[in-house]
Scaffold this active site. Structure first.
Site, PDB file in Angstrom:
ATOM      1  CG  HIS A 132      -0.298   4.804   4.315  1.00 36.48           C
ATOM      2  ND1 HIS A 132      -0.994   3.736   3.806  1.00 36.48           N
ATOM      3  CD2 HIS A 132       0.300   4.338   5.448  1.00 36.48           C
ATOM      4  CE1 HIS A 132      -0.823   2.671   4.589  1.00 36.48           C
ATOM      5  NE2 HIS A 132      -0.038   3.021   5.592  1.00 36.48           N
ATOM      6  NE  ARG A 179      -3.190  -1.706   5.862  1.00 36.02           N
ATOM      7  CZ  ARG A 179      -2.011  -1.253   6.311  1.00 36.02           C
ATOM      8  NH1 ARG A 179      -1.937  -0.064   6.882  1.00 36.02           N
ATOM      9  NH2 ARG A 179      -0.924  -1.973   6.192  1.00 36.02           N
ATOM     10  CD  GLU A 187      -3.677   4.285   1.742  1.00 33.25           C
ATOM     11  OE1 GLU A 187      -2.515   3.965   1.432  1.00 33.25           O
ATOM     12  OE2 GLU A 187      -4.089   4.272   2.901  1.00 33.25           O
TER      13      GLU A 187
END
Ligand code: DGY
Length: 318
Positions: free
Chosen positions: A284, A237, A266
């Protein structure tokens, strides 16, 4: 009457077809993120909401008055975007999708390790921009991974799958740090502090969940403990890394490179990271294969089926 469920984003066809057979499904044809107001409205209209890791479900959403939703079936393993306390207080069950993305995410960790250590991102940019002037002995020299130490921060499913691949395919030594030493270590060396792991690692790879406990675990102080030749890999993360301090460490040569798949804000990426030398930055993609994204959807569907059959869903997290 079929239970009414909302799918927050576009899912692989096979899963959408399966869900449509049993449920009254609302799809998100535009595949754009739902707003907080749309999610609040959904709480009163559906029996189940199925968010993804990019849909925030804070208390404000979960405690919507007169909510009809009884289960939030998350499409993804990480669930820090869902306020579990608020869900429990509202009597809402929450599930996730562990296991099915372990191998794919481990593959991506290896991809980032190789790309970063062998400077593949820099090389590709150079070639595409017409700056390559030909083979020469000292052009874009990276570092081999064979015999080097992979330090894993966290030693859960994905970390261990990464370790197995790094050992078998690349001949790396494995070390790890986690809050508890695990019984079956697979010949990995345990470190009881993150600082000690950082100091001996040639590659430091992050495998912790997000959330308050791991927020900015990797900061300037920790980076300064690493070898100047070391690289940092993050498939966990974005919030685990202080991105401004990482960018400065890269610019100052404190460490040699970083391979990142996740970011704190993000889909925005800190401009300092975009400008930093020797970074490989992916959007991602950890679980992004058709097989895995389908398996994640099927696992979500299994959880919904169990819940609406009155059975305990296998992946209940709240
Ligand atoms: C997850 O499921 O939490 C992953 O980040 C998606 O790739």
């Amino acid at each position: 009457m079929k239970p009414k469920i909302l799918i927050s984003r576009s899912w692989p066809d096979a899963v959408q077809q399966r869900l449509a057979m049993r449920y009254d499904v609302t799809l998100n044809e535009t595949d754009t993120p739902l707003t907080i107001d749309q999610l609040k409205a959904a709480m009163t209209r559906y029996d189940a909401v199925c968010p993804t890791v990019s849909d925030k479900m804070p208390a404000e959403v979960l405690s919507t008055p007169d909510a009809r939703v009884k289960i939030v079936a998350n499409y993804g393993v990480g669930f820090e975007h869902i306020d579990l306390e608020a869900a429990t207080a509202a009597g809402i069950v929450v599930t996730n999708t562990p296991d099915v993305l372990t191998d794919t995410t481990a593959e991506l960790a290896l991809l980032l390790m190789l790309m970063t250590s062998r400077r593949a991102g820099e090389g590709e940019r150079e070639l595409r921009e017409g700056r390559w002037v030909g083979w020469r002995p000292t052009h874009l020299l990276g570092r081999s991974l064979a015999g080097k130490t992979l330090g894993l921060v966290g030693y859960g499913r994905i970390a261990r799958a990464t370790a197995q691949r790094a050992k078998a395919a690349l001949g790396m030594e494995i070390a790890y740090y986690s809050r508890r030493r695990v019984a079956d270590e697979d010949s990995a060396t345990y470190h009881d502090s993150l600082e000690s792991l950082a100091a001996i690692s040639d590659v430091l790879s992050l495998h912790t969940p997000g959330g308050a406990e791991t927020h900015h675990l990797i900061d300037a102080a920790l980076l300064s403990r690493m070898k100047p030749s070391a690289i940092l890999i993050n498939t966990a993360r974005g919030s685990v890394v202080n991105e401004a301090e990482l960018a400065k460490a890269l610019a100052d040569g404190v460490i040699a490179g970083a391979g990142l798949d996740v970011y704190q804000g993000e889909p925005k990426v800190n401009p300092l990271l975009l400008a930093a030398p020797n970074t490989v930055l992916l959007p991602h993609l950890g679980s992004a294969t058709l097989e895995t994204r389908t398996a994640m959807g099927m696992r979500t569907a299994d959880n919904l089926d169990a819940f609406f059959d009155g059975k305990p869903p296998r992946d209940r997290v709240a």
